[in-house]
Design an enzyme around this catalytic site. Sequence first.
Site, PDB file in Angstrom:
ATOM      1  N   SER A   1       0.803  -1.214   0.000  1.00  0.00           N
ATOM      2  CA  SER A   1       0.000   0.000   0.000  1.00  0.00           C
ATOM      3  C   SER A   1       0.837   1.264   0.000  1.00  0.00           C
ATOM      4  CB  SER A   1      -0.920   0.018   1.218  1.00  0.00           C
ATOM      5  OG  SER A   1      -1.788  -1.082   1.169  1.00  0.00           O
ATOM      6  N   THR A   2       1.993   1.226   0.643  1.00  0.00           N
ATOM      7  CA  THR A   2       2.794   2.446   0.775  1.00  0.00           C
ATOM      8  C   THR A   2       4.261   2.159   0.496  1.00  0.00           C
ATOM      9  OG1 THR A   2       3.278   2.084   3.108  1.00  0.00           O
ATOM     10  CG2 THR A   2       1.258   3.308   2.597  1.00  0.00           C
TER      11      THR A   2
END
Length: 187
Positions: A9-10
């Site tokens: 996600s990041t």
Amino acid sequence: MLIGYARTSTLEQEAGFEAQLRELTAHGCEKLFREQVSSVAPRKQLEAALEFAREGDALVVTKLDRLARSVVHLGQIIGTLEAKGVTLRILNLGVDTATPTGKLMLNVLGGVAQFEREMMLERQREGIAKAKAEGAYKGRKPTVRARSEEIRALAAEGLSMGAIATKLGIGKGSVHRVLNPAMPVRT
């Protein structure tokens, strides 16, 4: 052909991202699609992997949550794969949709994963409500007010709203609100 798909996600999840790539390579994936994007954002590399896959191929992921955001989304992906004659393998679960048992397990586990996610979100909402009631929840820090002078200075230099937004890592709408006093600045 084994086609690997890795997602985090990041950017801060670099170690997890590299671990996925190592595991997919060790499993024998000949082609890897990778991206660092939220599960709710458009996932161009997942779309590319689904497009690339041909009959007889297998799409391989390390974990179910790296692939689908909900049971419905999982169903859509499986539908796309089945229509092309492509199977799905989820390494940490030992699931392979090439077998009837694998298909059954995927459906059961997908339902459990969605239930778990919904329970987590419910607990999060309850925690935020409790913190707000106690006056402890402040929300995220305002970014626009803190950077108003910087935004105005860049605009005075002739930068466009889009260029300012990109340079400062904020939304174009935030820049517009600072430069257009008729619009209220959000905190």
